[in-house]
Design a protein around this motif. Structure first.
Motif, PDB file in Angstrom:
ATOM      1  N   LEU A   1      10.890  47.115 -20.184  1.00 15.98           N
ATOM      2  CA  LEU A   1      12.444  46.929 -20.651  1.00 15.98           C
ATOM      3  C   LEU A   1      13.282  47.463 -19.388  1.00 15.98           C
ATOM      4  CD1 LEU A   1      12.059  48.239 -24.485  1.00 15.98           C
ATOM      5  CD2 LEU A   1      12.015  46.060 -23.278  1.00 15.98           C
ATOM      6  N   ASP A   2      12.943  48.671 -18.557  1.00 14.52           N
ATOM      7  CA  ASP A   2      13.655  49.093 -17.620  1.00 14.52           C
ATOM      8  C   ASP A   2      13.802  48.030 -16.611  1.00 14.52           C
ATOM      9  OD1 ASP A   2      13.672  51.628 -18.824  1.00 14.52           O
ATOM     10  OD2 ASP A   2      11.997  52.586 -17.616  1.00 14.52           O
ATOM     11  N   ALA A   3      12.887  47.392 -16.327  1.00 19.54           N
ATOM     12  CA  ALA A   3      12.988  46.274 -15.155  1.00 19.54           C
ATOM     13  C   ALA A   3      13.845  44.946 -15.770  1.00 19.54           C
ATOM     14  CB  ALA A   3      11.733  45.651 -14.854  1.00 19.54           C
ATOM     15  N   PHE A   4      13.896  44.984 -16.927  1.00 13.88           N
ATOM     16  CA  PHE A   4      14.910  43.951 -17.605  1.00 13.88           C
ATOM     17  C   PHE A   4      16.218  44.476 -17.296  1.00 13.88           C
ATOM     18  CE2 PHE A   4      16.856  42.796 -21.831  1.00 13.88           C
ATOM     19  CZ  PHE A   4      17.093  41.006 -21.413  1.00 13.88           C
ATOM     20  N   ASP A   5      16.522  45.659 -17.682  1.00 15.18           N
ATOM     21  CA  ASP A   5      17.774  46.090 -17.561  1.00 15.18           C
ATOM     22  C   ASP A   5      18.249  46.226 -16.048  1.00 15.18           C
ATOM     23  OD1 ASP A   5      17.700  46.547 -20.027  1.00 15.18           O
ATOM     24  OD2 ASP A   5      17.226  49.057 -20.044  1.00 15.18           O
ATOM     25  N   ARG A   6      17.497  46.619 -14.970  1.00 16.54           N
ATOM     26  CA  ARG A   6      17.850  46.503 -13.726  1.00 16.54           C
ATOM     27  C   ARG A   6      18.328  45.107 -13.215  1.00 16.54           C
ATOM     28  NH1 ARG A   6      12.929  49.362 -13.038  1.00 16.54           N
ATOM     29  NH2 ARG A   6      11.983  47.604 -12.095  1.00 16.54           N
ATOM     30  N   HIS A   7      17.529  44.073 -13.838  1.00 11.38           N
ATOM     31  CA  HIS A   7      18.068  42.791 -13.542  1.00 11.38           C
ATOM     32  C   HIS A   7      19.200  42.011 -14.425  1.00 11.38           C
ATOM     33  CE1 HIS A   7      14.900  42.573 -10.411  1.00 11.38           C
ATOM     34  NE2 HIS A   7      14.004  43.072 -11.256  1.00 11.38           N
ATOM     35  N   GLY A   8      19.738  42.797 -15.032  1.00  6.45           N
ATOM     36  CA  GLY A   8      21.006  42.384 -15.826  1.00  6.45           C
ATOM     37  C   GLY A   8      20.763  42.347 -17.492  1.00  6.45           C
ATOM     38  N   GLY A   9      19.824  42.937 -17.912  1.00  6.21           N
ATOM     39  CA  GLY A   9      19.475  42.878 -19.306  1.00  6.21           C
ATOM     40  C   GLY A   9      19.978  43.993 -20.238  1.00  6.21           C
ATOM     41  N   THR A  10      20.775  44.906 -19.531  1.00  2.83           N
ATOM     42  CA  THR A  10      21.273  46.067 -20.296  1.00  2.83           C
ATOM     43  C   THR A  10      22.113  45.692 -21.583  1.00  2.83           C
ATOM     44  OG1 THR A  10      21.350  47.350 -18.346  1.00  2.83           O
ATOM     45  CG2 THR A  10      22.742  48.290 -20.112  1.00  2.83           C
ATOM     46  N   GLY A  11      21.745  46.140 -22.613  1.00  3.07           N
ATOM     47  CA  GLY A  11      22.627  45.865 -23.980  1.00  3.07           C
ATOM     48  C   GLY A  11      22.085  44.730 -24.602  1.00  3.07           C
ATOM     49  N   LYS A  12      21.093  44.021 -23.915  1.00  2.00           N
ATOM     50  CA  LYS A  12      20.529  42.919 -24.922  1.00  2.00           C
ATOM     51  C   LYS A  12      19.617  43.394 -25.719  1.00  2.00           C
ATOM     52  CE  LYS A  12      21.983  39.845 -20.971  1.00  2.00           C
ATOM     53  NZ  LYS A  12      21.356  39.047 -19.848  1.00  2.00           N
ATOM     54  N   PRO A  13      19.385  42.476 -26.895  1.00  2.00           N
ATOM     55  CA  PRO A  13      18.257  42.895 -27.656  1.00  2.00           C
ATOM     56  C   PRO A  13      16.636  42.615 -26.884  1.00  2.00           C
ATOM     57  CG  PRO A  13      19.656  41.261 -28.768  1.00  2.00           C
ATOM     58  CD  PRO A  13      20.116  41.363 -27.444  1.00  2.00           C
ATOM     59  N   ARG A  14      15.920  43.353 -27.545  1.00  2.00           N
ATOM     60  CA  ARG A  14      14.553  43.416 -26.852  1.00  2.00           C
ATOM     61  C   ARG A  14      13.624  43.255 -28.137  1.00  2.00           C
ATOM     62  NH1 ARG A  14      16.043  47.375 -22.820  1.00  2.00           N
ATOM     63  NH2 ARG A  14      17.819  45.951 -23.073  1.00  2.00           N
ATOM     64  N   ILE A  15      12.529  42.441 -28.131  1.00  2.00           N
ATOM     65  CA  ILE A  15      11.839  42.270 -29.423  1.00  2.00           C
ATOM     66  C   ILE A  15      10.443  42.413 -28.970  1.00  2.00           C
ATOM     67  CG2 ILE A  15      11.248  40.428 -31.110  1.00  2.00           C
ATOM     68  CD1 ILE A  15      13.889  39.098 -30.675  1.00  2.00           C
ATOM     69  N   GLY A  16       9.844  43.318 -29.712  1.00  2.00           N
ATOM     70  CA  GLY A  16       8.240  43.359 -29.364  1.00  2.00           C
ATOM     71  C   GLY A  16       7.424  42.602 -30.599  1.00  2.00           C
ATOM     72  N   GLN A  17       6.284  43.006 -30.488  1.00  2.00           N
ATOM     73  CA  GLN A  17       5.415  42.212 -31.443  1.00  2.00           C
ATOM     74  C   GLN A  17       3.886  43.082 -31.453  1.00  2.00           C
ATOM     75  OE1 GLN A  17       3.367  38.326 -31.076  1.00  2.00           O
ATOM     76  NE2 GLN A  17       4.257  37.858 -33.174  1.00  2.00           N
ATOM     77  N   LEU A  18       3.443  43.248 -32.453  1.00  2.00           N
ATOM     78  CA  LEU A  18       2.113  43.763 -32.726  1.00  2.00           C
ATOM     79  C   LEU A  18       1.229  43.473 -33.958  1.00  2.00           C
ATOM     80  CD1 LEU A  18       1.883  47.683 -33.718  1.00  2.00           C
ATOM     81  CD2 LEU A  18       3.879  46.019 -34.213  1.00  2.00           C
ATOM     82  N   PRO A  19       0.165  43.257 -33.746  1.00  2.00           N
ATOM     83  CA  PRO A  19      -0.729  42.740 -34.911  1.00  2.00           C
ATOM     84  C   PRO A  19      -1.293  44.245 -35.752  1.00  2.00           C
ATOM     85  CG  PRO A  19      -2.097  43.026 -33.161  1.00  2.00           C
ATOM     86  CD  PRO A  19      -0.664  43.432 -32.519  1.00  2.00           C
ATOM     87  N   VAL A  20      -1.357  43.617 -37.001  1.00  2.00           N
ATOM     88  CA  VAL A  20      -1.571  44.732 -38.133  1.00  2.00           C
ATOM     89  C   VAL A  20      -2.596  44.084 -38.739  1.00  2.00           C
ATOM     90  CG1 VAL A  20       0.362  46.097 -37.878  1.00  2.00           C
ATOM     91  CG2 VAL A  20       0.141  44.129 -39.746  1.00  2.00           C
ATOM     92  N   CYS A  21      -3.720  44.998 -39.658  1.00  2.00           N
ATOM     93  CA  CYS A  21      -4.446  44.272 -40.728  1.00  2.00           C
ATOM     94  C   CYS A  21      -4.578  44.995 -42.002  1.00  2.00           C
ATOM     95  CB  CYS A  21      -6.056  44.072 -39.941  1.00  2.00           C
ATOM     96  SG  CYS A  21      -6.870  42.806 -40.835  1.00  2.00           S
TER      97      CYS A  21
END
Length: 321
Positions: A198-218
């Motif tokens: 996310l820090d790298a995303f921000d450095r390249h213009g992503g600041t303030g944009k949504p950020r979506i993660g995903q994880l498995p559960v059982c």
């Protein structure tokens, strides 16, 4: 506030079940949904892989509130970007503005079926950047003529366009993809709670944009059954992206994961019905700065018990985060 989503995992359920389950997830109060877009399951034990875009069209008609999203589509090999743009625009119309187009550089597992070999990661990202340029042009409603390094488009124009184009998300796993996403995407997608991405995303213009993660559960009231199911169907996930993007079929993932034990899987995927364990698994994503987190319930035939439990217990607890 962090939003919590439901995953229609096409690798583990047929098309009618996927649609029925997202309807139930909408009723249960999930904030959004995402859909995998595969030609193969990761493992043969998962047993499914229907065409995601047909599922999405049906889901758009069967639901009224819950946002829909590809997580993710590769617009460079199995699909041409001009066709992806048409599909996404149609989905935005069918869903009345609830669709987001998640894109990625793809996996050999799904893209090899059309032939032509499997290029390097850098080459795949170059193709993805060019594909996004084509899709953006078509979303703008203009006639697109494009002769690029990887794609040709001749007199292309979308005749059915929504008032608002679908937001474009790009999946990231390293510095190059973060640079691409920061420059070209409306939101970023990741499958690990890595604040560095996310820090790298921000450095390249992503600041303030949504950020979506995903994880498995059982989820299961029987923890041992949950551990067995997670190991049977999700042990593929621990090879790491450099491996997972390259293997050509379920047999390859069987071989690559043959030494992963049930205990290994249970150490990374919350299994059973211990609410605290599920919240603890989600917390690193919230702490890393993800604004949306999609949950994958492992087991195609175990969605309804999970959705009911999530409505009553899990979602209220997660919203305390």
């Amino acid at each position: 506030m962090v939003r919590f989503g439901y995953t229609m995992m096409t690798e583990q359920a047929g098309p009618r079940a996927l649609v029925d389950d997202v309807v139930a997830a909408e009723r249960a109060g999930f904030d959004f949904s995402v859909t995998s877009d595969h030609y193969f399951p990761w493992l043969a034990s998962q047993g499914h892989s229907p065409y995601a875009w047909s599922v999405l069209g049906a889901a758009a008609q069967a639901t009224t509130r819950i946002p829909l999203m590809t997580f993710v589509t590769c617009p460079t090999t199995r699909y041409h970007p001009a066709v992806v743009a048409q599909k996404a625009a149609t989905m935005q119309l069918l869903s009345e503005g609830r669709f987001r187009l998640g894109l990625g550089s793809g996996e050999n597992l799904n893209e090899h079926v059309v032939g032509g070999g499997w290029p390097s990661a850098r080459h795949r990202l170059e193709k993805l950047a060019e594909a996004v340029e084509i899709i953006r042009g078509l979303f703008a409603g203009v006639e697109v003529n494009h002769q690029g390094a990887h794609f040709d488009v001749v007199n292309a124009k979308l005749w059915d366009l929504p008032d608002e184009a679908p937001p474009i998300g790009i999946a990231v796993s390293g510095e190059l993809s973060c640079s691409l996403a920061g420059r070209l995407a409306d939101l970023v997608i990741a499958t690990e709670p890595n604040a560095g991405l996310l820090d790298a995303f921000d450095r390249h213009g992503g600041t303030g944009k949504p950020r979506i993660g995903q994880l498995p559960v059982c989820y299961d009231s029987d923890r041992d059954a949950a551990v067995r199911r997670a190991h049977d169907q999700f042990r593929w996930a621990f090879g790491g992206w450099p491996v997972n993007a390259e293997l050509p079929g379920p047999a390859g993932f069987e071989g690559a994961s043959q030494y992963v034990t049930p205990e290994d899987v249970a150490g990374k995927i919350p299994c059973g019905d211990d609410l605290g364990a599920f919240v603890d698994a989600v917390r690193p994503y919230a702490d890393a700065g993800f604004t949306e987190i999609a949950l994958v319930q492992v087991g195609g035939d175990r969605q309804r018990p999970f959705i009911e439990w999530a409505e009553k217990r899990l979602l209220p607890a997660l919203r305390e985060l």
